[in-house]
Design a protein around this motif. Structure first.
Motif, short mmCIF file in Angstrom:
data_model
loop_
_atom_site.label_atom_id
_atom_site.label_comp_id
_atom_site.label_asym_id
_atom_site.label_seq_id
_atom_site.Cartn_x
_atom_site.Cartn_y
_atom_site.Cartn_z
N ASP A 110 0.82 -1.00 -0.13
CA ASP A 110 0.37 -0.58 -0.09
C ASP A 110 0.94 1.13 0.13
OD1 ASP A 110 -1.86 1.97 0.65
OD2 ASP A 110 -2.76 0.85 1.76
N LEU A 111 0.85 1.81 -1.00
CA LEU A 111 2.11 2.54 -1.42
C LEU A 111 1.79 4.07 -1.98
CD1 LEU A 111 5.31 1.00 -3.18
CD2 LEU A 111 4.66 2.13 -0.71
N LEU A 112 2.48 5.25 -1.63
CA LEU A 112 2.36 6.98 -1.89
C LEU A 112 2.34 7.03 -2.43
CD1 LEU A 112 -0.25 7.81 1.76
CD2 LEU A 112 -0.66 7.75 -0.51
N GLY A 113 2.79 7.86 -3.08
CA GLY A 113 3.78 7.85 -4.42
C GLY A 113 3.95 10.21 -4.31
N PHE A 114 5.18 10.29 -4.85
CA PHE A 114 6.07 11.69 -4.63
C PHE A 114 5.86 11.33 -6.16
CE2 PHE A 114 6.49 12.52 -0.18
CZ PHE A 114 5.81 13.18 -0.21
N TYR A 115 5.81 12.86 -6.94
CA TYR A 115 6.09 12.39 -8.59
C TYR A 115 6.06 13.60 -8.39
CZ TYR A 115 4.19 7.41 -9.19
OH TYR A 115 4.12 6.29 -9.51
N THR A 116 7.29 13.93 -9.90
CA THR A 116 7.53 14.68 -10.24
C THR A 116 7.27 15.66 -11.64
OG1 THR A 116 10.28 14.54 -10.14
CG2 THR A 116 9.39 15.19 -8.14
N LYS A 117 7.41 16.64 -12.68
CA LYS A 117 7.76 16.64 -13.58
C LYS A 117 8.91 15.44 -14.72
CE LYS A 117 10.35 21.36 -14.40
NZ LYS A 117 10.13 22.55 -14.97
N ALA A 118 9.01 15.38 -15.38
CA ALA A 118 10.42 15.13 -16.00
C ALA A 118 11.12 15.54 -15.49
CB ALA A 118 10.34 13.76 -17.45
N GLY A 119 12.63 15.11 -15.51
CA GLY A 119 13.97 15.53 -16.00
C GLY A 119 13.94 16.33 -14.10
N SER A 120 12.99 16.29 -13.26
CA SER A 120 13.52 16.63 -12.27
C SER A 120 14.35 15.97 -11.29
CB SER A 120 12.18 16.54 -11.54
OG SER A 120 12.44 16.62 -9.94
N LYS A 121 15.41 16.25 -10.00
CA LYS A 121 16.35 16.02 -10.04
C LYS A 121 15.85 15.61 -8.42
CE LYS A 121 20.18 17.41 -12.47
NZ LYS A 121 21.33 17.68 -12.93
N LEU A 122 14.84 16.27 -8.02
CA LEU A 122 14.48 15.11 -6.67
C LEU A 122 14.02 13.80 -6.16
CD1 LEU A 122 10.85 18.39 -5.82
CD2 LEU A 122 13.50 18.18 -5.41
N LYS A 123 14.83 13.60 -5.28
CA LYS A 123 14.27 12.43 -4.44
C LYS A 123 13.22 12.51 -3.00
CE LYS A 123 16.01 9.70 -8.06
NZ LYS A 123 15.60 9.00 -8.69
N ILE A 124 12.40 12.19 -2.87
CA ILE A 124 12.16 12.45 -1.84
C ILE A 124 11.39 11.17 -0.85
CG2 ILE A 124 9.78 13.18 -0.78
CD1 ILE A 124 9.66 14.86 -3.24
N ASN A 125 12.26 10.79 0.50
CA ASN A 125 12.25 9.86 1.12
C ASN A 125 12.28 10.30 2.37
OD1 ASN A 125 12.95 7.64 -1.20
ND2 ASN A 125 15.03 9.23 -1.38
N GLU A 126 11.73 10.89 3.07
CA GLU A 126 11.81 11.35 4.34
C GLU A 126 11.63 12.95 4.25
OE1 GLU A 126 15.23 10.90 6.91
OE2 GLU A 126 17.17 11.51 4.99
N PRO A 127 10.83 12.85 5.92
CA PRO A 127 10.11 13.92 6.01
C PRO A 127 10.68 15.28 5.20
CG PRO A 127 9.47 13.83 7.46
CD PRO A 127 10.42 12.25 7.07
N LYS A 128 12.19 15.22 5.68
CA LYS A 128 13.40 16.54 5.76
C LYS A 128 13.62 16.69 4.27
CE LYS A 128 17.77 14.28 5.73
NZ LYS A 128 18.92 14.16 5.80
#
Length: 312
Positions: free
Chosen positions: A150-168
């Motif tokens: 059961d997953l929630l996902g963070f999605y960005t536009k293609a090309g973004s370098k964002l990685k979101i794995n924890e609150p900070k």
């Protein structure tokens, strides 16, 4: 003279599913197989080891058939094909593998989400395969065989370098999220942790129109979108216009599992768990998730009645 026209429920849901596909997948919608034939749907052979696990007095709703309830509505989990009556998606594919593994024909029944618990308890169908999360409260009435995270996902536009794995990782970001949702509650909790740690607060963005939200993400007015991983996973796989930046449990901070649901002590759970593990081993399971863009939600093994989300 005007008049009210009442469409059959399955026609309304089919229209909803296809209407949502258009803005969500754009031109790629035409490349998604929406036909009732579903030629790419994996099939399986009977699993003798699983069939042997069935009690001698096990009861099915129909002879030589596995009747599975699905709350059909939106792909990629479960929606309607372009004939407005055939249910397709990842959950129907998993249902097919389970029925094949038991050596039985598959019959899918479309039900309202609110109706499946009573319908299953009363014996209207043998199982529910419809994105049901394992909870301790549900385990009092049902047995479970897990098949997806059961997953929630963070999605960005293609090309973004964002990685979101924890609150900070969300500090200072503008994040699209649905108002009044479980993911909004989690996002706001993450923001509290960031502010307590002296980090820059995030900004939650709310849109009533999914198309407007998409434009905001693509234009850079929003840094990320947060919601059920399945909704954007297929678009990421098909169009390449968005990318997965990170996932976390829908039960955060606890782990949550999606499972095939059967009546308590019906004797089906152990056999179904064995079938799913067999399909994991032979690659059919991975093929199902891949064709619907849900590979990120794969489990390494199916478990019978694992710990569920606690009672509130």
């Amino acid at each position: 003279m005007s008049r009210n026209t009442h469409l059959p429920r399955r026609t309304v849901l089919a229209a909803l599913s296809l209407t949502l596909l258009a803005p969500l997948f754009g031109h790629a919608a035409s490349s998604i197989d929406l036909s009732p034939q579903q030629k790419g749907q994996p099939s399986a052979r009977p699993v003798p080891e699983a069939i042997k696990l069935l009690p001698k007095d096990v009861r099915f709703v129909k002879d030589k058939t596995l009747v599975v309830a699905i709350a059909g509505g939106i792909l990629p989990l479960g929606g309607f094909a372009n004939d407005s009556k055939t249910i397709i998606g990842a959950d129907p594919d998993i249902s097919r593998l389970v029925a094949d593994g038991l050596g039985r024909k598959l019959e899918l029944v479309n039900v309202a989400w609110a109706d499946w618990p009573l319908g299953l308890q009363s014996g209207k169908y043998d199982a529910v395969i419809s994105n049901v999360t394992v909870t301790e409260a549900r385990k009092e009435k049902f047995d479970f065989s897990t098949y997806r995270k059961d997953l929630l996902g963070f999605y960005t536009k293609a090309g973004s370098k964002l990685k979101i794995n924890e609150p900070k990782d969300t500090a200072g970001l503008k994040v699209i999220v649905g108002a009044g949702t479980n993911q909004e509650q989690i996002l706001l909790e993450w923001n509290k942790k960031n502010e307590a740690a002296g980090l820059k607060p995030l900004q939650a963005l709310y849109f009533d129109d999914e198309a407007v939200a998409r434009v905001a993400l693509q234009s850079g007015r929003a840094d990320a979108w947060l919601g059920p991983n399945a909704i954007y996973a297929l678009e990421a796989a098909r169009t390449g216009k968005v990318k997965l930046a990170g996932t976390f449990s829908g039960g955060w901070p606890l782990t949550a599992d999606i499972a095939v649901t059967t009546r308590k002590d019906s004797g089906l759970a152990a056999a179904i768990t064995k079938i799913i593990n067999t399909q994991i081993a032979n690659g059919n399971y991975a093929r199902v998730l891949s064709r619907w863009g849900l590979s990120a939600e794969a489990v390494s093994e199916s478990r019978t009645n694992p710990p569920g989300l606690p009672k509130s």
